[in-house]
Design a protein around this motif. Structure first.
Motif, PDB file in Angstrom:
ATOM      1  N   GLY A  88       0.818  -1.218   0.000  1.00 54.28           N
ATOM      2  CA  GLY A  88       0.000   0.000   0.000  1.00 54.28           C
ATOM      3  C   GLY A  88       0.850   1.266   0.000  1.00 54.28           C
ATOM      4  N   MET A  89       1.981   1.232   0.689  1.00 56.03           N
ATOM      5  CA  MET A  89       2.868   2.407   0.707  1.00 56.03           C
ATOM      6  C   MET A  89       3.461   2.668  -0.676  1.00 56.03           C
ATOM      7  N   TYR A  90       3.790   1.575  -1.382  1.00 61.05           N
ATOM      8  CA  TYR A  90       4.282   1.749  -2.761  1.00 61.05           C
ATOM      9  C   TYR A  90       3.198   2.375  -3.640  1.00 61.05           C
ATOM     10  N   LEU A  91       1.949   1.894  -3.477  1.00 66.97           N
ATOM     11  CA  LEU A  91       0.847   2.459  -4.265  1.00 66.97           C
ATOM     12  C   LEU A  91       0.616   3.913  -3.901  1.00 66.97           C
ATOM     13  N   LEU A  92       0.680   4.223  -2.601  1.00 66.50           N
ATOM     14  CA  LEU A  92       0.483   5.603  -2.159  1.00 66.50           C
ATOM     15  C   LEU A  92       1.559   6.516  -2.723  1.00 66.50           C
ATOM     16  N   ALA A  93       2.804   6.031  -2.719  1.00 69.14           N
ATOM     17  CA  ALA A  93       3.899   6.835  -3.264  1.00 69.14           C
ATOM     18  C   ALA A  93       3.726   7.087  -4.759  1.00 69.14           C
TER      19      ALA A  93
ATOM     20  N   LEU B  42       4.460  14.561  -7.379  1.00 68.09           N
ATOM     21  CA  LEU B  42       5.876  14.795  -7.081  1.00 68.09           C
ATOM     22  C   LEU B  42       6.112  16.166  -6.473  1.00 68.09           C
ATOM     23  N   VAL B  43       5.341  17.163  -6.901  1.00 74.45           N
ATOM     24  CA  VAL B  43       5.579  18.527  -6.428  1.00 74.45           C
ATOM     25  C   VAL B  43       5.246  18.692  -4.952  1.00 74.45           C
ATOM     26  N   THR B  44       4.361  17.842  -4.400  1.00 66.87           N
ATOM     27  CA  THR B  44       3.980  17.986  -2.993  1.00 66.87           C
ATOM     28  C   THR B  44       5.110  17.593  -2.046  1.00 66.87           C
ATOM     29  N   THR B  45       6.017  16.767  -2.510  1.00 69.38           N
ATOM     30  CA  THR B  45       7.141  16.340  -1.670  1.00 69.38           C
ATOM     31  C   THR B  45       8.456  16.983  -2.115  1.00 69.38           C
ATOM     32  N   GLN B  46       8.387  17.915  -3.054  1.00 73.59           N
ATOM     33  CA  GLN B  46       9.607  18.413  -3.659  1.00 73.59           C
ATOM     34  C   GLN B  46      10.457  19.237  -2.708  1.00 73.59           C
ATOM     35  N   VAL B  47       9.808  20.027  -1.830  1.00 70.00           N
ATOM     36  CA  VAL B  47      10.577  20.855  -0.900  1.00 70.00           C
ATOM     37  C   VAL B  47      11.416  19.977   0.031  1.00 70.00           C
TER      38      VAL B  47
ATOM     39  N   LEU C 256      16.647  17.439   1.373  1.00 70.80           N
ATOM     40  CA  LEU C 256      17.439  16.244   1.644  1.00 70.80           C
ATOM     41  C   LEU C 256      18.632  16.143   0.687  1.00 70.80           C
ATOM     42  N   MET C 257      18.370  16.382  -0.592  1.00 68.13           N
ATOM     43  CA  MET C 257      19.459  16.303  -1.573  1.00 68.13           C
ATOM     44  C   MET C 257      20.505  17.385  -1.317  1.00 68.13           C
TER      45      MET C 257
END
Length: 277
Positions: free
Chosen positions: A110-115, A120-125, A130-131
């Protein structure tokens, strides 16, 4: 009844004709533009080129840009390491999920499906921070690290094949004293080769066409890939559509060749494992 059949058939062919026109007209206009001079293009954008052997636009692309010296080598380097990581991690994850029962197994799927459905933009910050903390901004290994993780499509493709591999192979290997890793590497991994070819093609095309990640994490000109090289090329050459069209064709050709020659593996990999005999 016959009149209705003719009418339906006419609508079907008309729909197909419209679909083919919508798909093929843009690359057609780009191709004929790449064989024109700038004056020809400005006089009539849709007219055929006066000389079909006018290759000066392509000569300009190969000699005046970094498409061959920088963009293609960087792209191949990223694709090579990323796809290799996708295959290794994807087969390992699918082997664990497809062969063993353990707690939180469904939660992990389920976590893979959720990801996969999270924009992508919601987690970009958070990802960019991190990078940055890892010192990977303007580093060619930044996109490799982001592409490296197995995506849910790869895992589903591998799971379809693993579920069709007999458990008796695992049991026989265990009786011979083989470890779980040896079973995975010597038995499961070779039998997943059709799925591996499919994953390799799909991931190669995705990474080759991706613009967002290279543009965000590799802004230096010596780190450009094919998708960002054309963006950087358009800026100072915005009025020279004959050059831009030639560069689009140069970038377009490898993806088309890859798809045309290997498309049967894509269809086989996606459909074969889903059918139980």
């Amino acid at each position: 009844m016959r009149e209705q059949s003719v009418f339906v058939r006419t609508i079907q062919y008309l729909s197909l004709f419209i679909g083919v026109f919508v798909v093929l007209f843009p690359p057609y206009t780009v191709f004929i533009t790449s064989l024109k001079t700038k004056q020809e293009y400005l006089q009539n954008r849709f007219a055929l080129p006066a000389n079909w052997l006018h290759w000066e636009n392509y000569e300009f692309i190969f000699t005046k840009t970094k498409i061959l010296t920088t963009a293609f080598p960087n792209t191949l380097y990223i694709i090579g390491l990323s796809v290799a990581g996708n295959i290794i991690l994807g087969t390992m994850v699918a082997y664990a999920l497809g062969r063993f029962d353990f707690k939180l197994k469904k939660v992990i799927i389920g976590m893979y499906l959720l990801a996969s459905v999270t924009p992508l933009v919601t987690t970009q910050v958070a990802t960019y921070g991190l990078m940055n903390s890892l010192g990977l901004i303007n580093n060619i290994h930044a996109p490799i690290l982001l592409y490296l993780g197995a995506d849910v499509i790869s895992i589903i493709i591998y799971l379809q094949f693993i579920r069709n591999i007999s458990y008796s192979l695992d049991e026989s290997a265990m009786l011979e004293g083989a470890s779980l890793f040896r079973i995975y590497w010597n038995i499961i991994f070779p039998l997943l080769m059709p799925a591996t070819v499919t994953v390799m093609i799909l991931r190669t095309i995705y990474i080759y066409n991706d613009f967002y990640i290279p543009f965000l994490y590799m802004t230096k000109t010596n780190l450009q890939v094919v998708s960002t090289s054309i963006f950087q090329f358009v800026g100072p050459n915005a009025a020279s559509w004959n050059y831009i069209a030639a560069m689009i064709i140069v970038i377009f050709i490898p993806a088309i060749i890859l798809f045309l020659f290997l498309q049967k593996f894509i269809y086989a990999g996606v459909t074969s494992g889903s059918v139980k005999e």
